[in-house]
Design an enzyme around this catalytic site. Structure first.
Site, PDB file in Angstrom:
ATOM      1  N   GLY A  81      34.963  18.542   4.374  1.00 37.63           N
ATOM      2  CA  GLY A  81      34.342  17.339   5.779  1.00 37.63           C
ATOM      3  C   GLY A  81      34.853  16.167   5.466  1.00 37.63           C
ATOM      4  O   GLY A  81      34.436  15.304   6.089  1.00 37.63           O
ATOM      5  N   GLY A  82      36.159  15.590   4.636  1.00 36.25           N
ATOM      6  CA  GLY A  82      37.023  14.171   4.884  1.00 36.25           C
ATOM      7  C   GLY A  82      37.045  14.012   5.888  1.00 36.25           C
ATOM      8  O   GLY A  82      37.761  12.544   5.567  1.00 36.25           O
ATOM      9  N   TYR A 131      18.863  22.277  10.700  1.00 40.60           N
ATOM     10  CA  TYR A 131      19.890  21.496  10.502  1.00 40.60           C
ATOM     11  C   TYR A 131      19.042  21.284   9.426  1.00 40.60           C
ATOM     12  O   TYR A 131      20.139  22.436   8.446  1.00 40.60           O
ATOM     13  CB  TYR A 131      19.613  20.125  11.003  1.00 40.60           C
ATOM     14  CG  TYR A 131      20.219  19.124  10.131  1.00 40.60           C
ATOM     15  CD1 TYR A 131      21.373  19.231   9.672  1.00 40.60           C
ATOM     16  CD2 TYR A 131      19.796  18.197   9.907  1.00 40.60           C
ATOM     17  CE1 TYR A 131      22.336  18.723   8.583  1.00 40.60           C
ATOM     18  CE2 TYR A 131      20.433  17.872   8.737  1.00 40.60           C
ATOM     19  CZ  TYR A 131      21.618  17.333   7.766  1.00 40.60           C
ATOM     20  OH  TYR A 131      22.138  17.059   7.876  1.00 40.60           O
ATOM     21  N   THR A 175      20.460  16.274   2.380  1.00 40.45           N
ATOM     22  CA  THR A 175      20.531  15.214   2.869  1.00 40.45           C
ATOM     23  C   THR A 175      18.168  15.351   2.805  1.00 40.45           C
ATOM     24  O   THR A 175      17.681  16.024   2.549  1.00 40.45           O
ATOM     25  CB  THR A 175      19.877  15.247   4.719  1.00 40.45           C
ATOM     26  OG1 THR A 175      19.798  14.987   5.114  1.00 40.45           O
ATOM     27  CG2 THR A 175      19.409  16.842   5.100  1.00 40.45           C
ATOM     28  N   ASP A 176      17.869  13.867   2.942  1.00 46.02           N
ATOM     29  CA  ASP A 176      16.131  13.545   2.567  1.00 46.02           C
ATOM     30  C   ASP A 176      15.481  13.996   3.735  1.00 46.02           C
ATOM     31  O   ASP A 176      14.293  14.429   3.756  1.00 46.02           O
ATOM     32  CB  ASP A 176      15.975  12.213   2.932  1.00 46.02           C
ATOM     33  CG  ASP A 176      16.389  11.529   4.497  1.00 46.02           C
ATOM     34  OD1 ASP A 176      17.487  12.277   4.948  1.00 46.02           O
ATOM     35  OD2 ASP A 176      15.858  11.050   4.477  1.00 46.02           O
ATOM     36  N   GLU A 177      16.055  14.860   4.386  1.00 46.07           N
ATOM     37  CA  GLU A 177      15.747  15.727   5.859  1.00 46.07           C
ATOM     38  C   GLU A 177      14.844  17.360   5.205  1.00 46.07           C
ATOM     39  O   GLU A 177      14.144  18.345   6.201  1.00 46.07           O
ATOM     40  CB  GLU A 177      16.371  16.092   6.836  1.00 46.07           C
ATOM     41  CG  GLU A 177      16.712  15.174   7.228  1.00 46.07           C
ATOM     42  CD  GLU A 177      17.214  15.469   8.610  1.00 46.07           C
ATOM     43  OE1 GLU A 177      17.429  16.421   9.366  1.00 46.07           O
ATOM     44  OE2 GLU A 177      17.460  14.128   9.638  1.00 46.07           O
ATOM     45  N   ARG A 225      12.254  14.529  21.091  1.00 46.80           N
ATOM     46  CA  ARG A 225      13.413  15.856  19.907  1.00 46.80           C
ATOM     47  C   ARG A 225      11.791  16.835  19.804  1.00 46.80           C
ATOM     48  O   ARG A 225      10.750  16.422  18.880  1.00 46.80           O
ATOM     49  CB  ARG A 225      13.417  15.137  18.976  1.00 46.80           C
ATOM     50  CG  ARG A 225      14.481  16.111  18.142  1.00 46.80           C
ATOM     51  CD  ARG A 225      15.122  15.321  16.229  1.00 46.80           C
ATOM     52  NE  ARG A 225      15.633  14.851  17.258  1.00 46.80           N
ATOM     53  CZ  ARG A 225      17.035  13.768  15.864  1.00 46.80           C
ATOM     54  NH1 ARG A 225      16.780  13.828  14.750  1.00 46.80           N
ATOM     55  NH2 ARG A 225      17.945  13.430  16.752  1.00 46.80           N
ATOM     56  N   LYS A 250      24.909  10.078  17.215  1.00 47.93           N
ATOM     57  CA  LYS A 250      23.432   9.034  16.723  1.00 47.93           C
ATOM     58  C   LYS A 250      22.989   7.901  16.867  1.00 47.93           C
ATOM     59  O   LYS A 250      24.377   7.246  17.673  1.00 47.93           O
ATOM     60  CB  LYS A 250      24.114   9.210  15.391  1.00 47.93           C
ATOM     61  CG  LYS A 250      25.237  10.903  14.526  1.00 47.93           C
ATOM     62  CD  LYS A 250      23.972  11.588  14.052  1.00 47.93           C
ATOM     63  CE  LYS A 250      24.834  13.130  13.266  1.00 47.93           C
ATOM     64  NZ  LYS A 250      25.689  13.337  12.541  1.00 47.93           N
ATOM     65  N   LEU A 251      22.032   8.090  16.881  1.00 49.59           N
ATOM     66  CA  LEU A 251      21.395   6.620  16.830  1.00 49.59           C
ATOM     67  C   LEU A 251      21.757   5.319  16.865  1.00 49.59           C
ATOM     68  O   LEU A 251      21.793   4.834  18.131  1.00 49.59           O
ATOM     69  CB  LEU A 251      19.822   6.545  16.578  1.00 49.59           C
ATOM     70  CG  LEU A 251      18.459   5.438  17.160  1.00 49.59           C
ATOM     71  CD1 LEU A 251      18.403   5.417  17.805  1.00 49.59           C
ATOM     72  CD2 LEU A 251      17.674   5.047  15.842  1.00 49.59           C
ATOM     73  N   LYS A 287      20.527  22.766   5.405  1.00 50.38           N
ATOM     74  CA  LYS A 287      20.733  22.265   4.514  1.00 50.38           C
ATOM     75  C   LYS A 287      20.132  22.802   3.453  1.00 50.38           C
ATOM     76  O   LYS A 287      20.580  22.650   1.921  1.00 50.38           O
ATOM     77  CB  LYS A 287      20.580  20.433   4.958  1.00 50.38           C
ATOM     78  CG  LYS A 287      21.488  20.464   5.957  1.00 50.38           C
ATOM     79  CD  LYS A 287      23.482  20.456   5.352  1.00 50.38           C
ATOM     80  CE  LYS A 287      23.783  19.158   4.501  1.00 50.38           C
ATOM     81  NZ  LYS A 287      25.014  18.806   4.107  1.00 50.38           N
ATOM     82  N   PRO A 295      18.303   6.205  25.185  1.00 50.31           N
ATOM     83  CA  PRO A 295      17.566   7.109  25.677  1.00 50.31           C
ATOM     84  C   PRO A 295      16.659   7.212  24.491  1.00 50.31           C
ATOM     85  O   PRO A 295      17.060   8.172  23.250  1.00 50.31           O
ATOM     86  CB  PRO A 295      17.720   8.291  25.443  1.00 50.31           C
ATOM     87  CG  PRO A 295      19.308   7.618  24.917  1.00 50.31           C
ATOM     88  CD  PRO A 295      19.273   6.861  25.239  1.00 50.31           C
ATOM     89  N   ASP A 342      38.708  20.402   6.333  1.00 48.96           N
ATOM     90  CA  ASP A 342      38.364  19.860   7.604  1.00 48.96           C
ATOM     91  C   ASP A 342      38.766  20.822   8.634  1.00 48.96           C
ATOM     92  O   ASP A 342      39.404  21.062   9.011  1.00 48.96           O
ATOM     93  CB  ASP A 342      38.647  18.647   8.217  1.00 48.96           C
ATOM     94  CG  ASP A 342      37.133  17.562   8.478  1.00 48.96           C
ATOM     95  OD1 ASP A 342      36.389  17.152   7.870  1.00 48.96           O
ATOM     96  OD2 ASP A 342      36.661  18.723   9.463  1.00 48.96           O
TER      97      ASP A 342
END
Ligand code: NAD
Ligand code: TDX
Length: 364
Positions: free
Chosen positions: A16-17, A170, A146-148, A293, A209-210, A174, A225, A42
């Site tokens: 994923g580089g 997602y 991830t923190d998610e 979301r 992304k945001l 993960k 949005p 990748d």
């Protein structure tokens, strides 16, 4: 070789580089000029972009230490020979966008779970070879998580031993990926480490992304949005700090451990949007309140004591990092305008068409 001490892992496989954080890691490691050789693997999905590695490829000394392979981490025939030639694997490869996981979860299972399994099996085969004396040592594998995986954290800060309660396809994928990594430590005694990074931002961030979506839309005076009431909270981490923390854990992390990588910059989405509009000199009237979301996590926050004890400190304060990011998108319009075309138009329509049609003023 010049600059710094000899690296602990002189040959890296970085999966994923060509993505956002992975490419920052590759650029920064190569720019240290400590002799490290990197093979990037990748798949070049919509999120992979060779241009993200252009600064390294433009420098002949760095380019000579970079090999770029297009391929899938879930394809054992591609991964196995690459794993045989490295001292460590750093896995950034993932489907990474929560909204896309809601539209189409399957790709997330293939890459974020099966892909991790294939990497682990390749590393395990190499560990076996090392045991038989066929190579110098077993490779280390670092899984970028991830923190998610903690789910929505209404109060307090998540610690590494807390329950994992992922709430989107997602984050569930993960969590499955990193639990597999952990199982290979317990079951096979493999040298693995896991990092859980928080919301990352900075140059080369894909405009789905945001922060980059809102910067690039606002530059074109397009609507922004904002999901729901916009009072969701995220902890923002500058991309070079995230990549640096991953390098630090790779070099110094204890095998079998997991490390939170917080940003120590918790903000509501409204605060972030206000700050980026101020940096751009654009009005709040661009912001539209749209349908939320589904399953939207309200807040993420992590305790960083374990990583701090390992000797890592972030460098970039949020306001400076955001201003630098805005400046980068101003100066690199060719980069993001190329992404916001083709497949992008269909995605944008699918994700935001009905939402924006039914939107209302966001109120300040
Ligand atoms: P990204 O979407 O920008 O990049 C992902 C990269 O992986 C792309 O180059 C893509 O082509 C590649 N890829 C996807 N599937 C692949 C496959 N099957 N085989 C090989 N390559 C594949 O993602 P990012 O934001 O750079 O995130 C990198 C990692 O960090 C991910 O594992 C993500 O879960 C994690 N993470 C991201 C954030 C964040 O805020 N962006 C925060 C914490 C953790
Ligand atoms: O159009 C938008 N409007 C909006 O209000 C988008 C794209 C996002 N948002 C909100 C949703 C979140 O509360 O902004 C916040 C940030 O959203 P994203 O940029 O999609 O990030 P998030 O869902 O928080 O996940 C990110 O951080 C953790 C990364 O995409 C993940 O890969 C990482 O694991």
């Amino acid at each position: 070789m010049s600059g710094g001490t000899a690296p602990r892992f002189p040959r890296l496989l970085v999966t994923g580089g060509a993505g956002f954080i992975g490419s920052c890691f590759v650029r920064d490691v190569l720019a240290r000029k400590d002799g490290t050789h990197i093979t990037v693997l990748d798949k070049m999905t919509y999120a992979g972009n060779r241009a993200n590695l252009a600064p390294a490829e433009a420098d002949p000394e760095q380019a000579a230490r970079l090999l770029f392979v297009v391929g899938d981490i879930a394809d054992a025939s591609v991964v196995a020979p690459l794993a045989s030639e490295v001292d460590a694997i750093v896995n950034f490869a993932a489907e990474s966008h929560v909204d896309r996981s809601i539209l189409d979860p399957e790709a997330f299972l293939r890459t974020d779970v099966m892909g991790v399994h294939v990497l682990l099996e390749a590393a395990r085969a190499e560990a076996e070879r090392a045991r038989r004396g066929e190579r110098a040592g077993a490779p280390r594998m670092l899984q970028v998580s991830t923190d998610e995986v903690y789910g929505s954290v209404e109060t307090g800060e998540s610690r590494e031993g807390d329950l994992l309660e992922p709430r989107s396809p997602y984050s569930a994928a993960k969590a499955a990926g990193e639990l597999l990594v952990r199982s290979y430590f317990v079951t096979y005694g493999m040298d693995v480490v896991v990092t859980r990074g928080s919301n990352t931002y900075g140059p080369y961030h894909h405009p789905e992304k945001l922060i980059p979506l809102f910067i690039t839309n606002a530059m074109d005076d397009q609507q922004l949005p904002l999901y729901g009431d916009g009072l969701q909270r995220r902890d923002w981490l500058y991309v070079a700090d995230h990549a640096g923390a991953i390098g630090h854990v790779l070099a110094h992390g204890v095998a079998g451990e997991t490390y939170n990588v917080p940003g120590d910059n918790e903000r509501t989405n409204r605060d972030v949007v206000t700050a980026l509009l101020d940096d751009l000199g654009k009005p709040w009237s661009l912001v539209r309140q749209v349908e939320d979301r589904p399953g939207h996590d309200r807040r993420y926050a992590m305790d960083g004591t374990r990583l701090a004890a390992l000797g890592w400190t972030n460098r970039m304060p949020f306001e400076r990092g955001l201003a630098a990011t805005v400046e980068w998108y101003r100066a690199n319009q060719d980069w993001w305008r190329a992404i916001k075309s083709g497949e992008w138009t269909d995605y944008y329509q699918r994700q935001y068409g009905a939402r924006l049609a039914g939107s209302r003023e966001a109120g300040r």
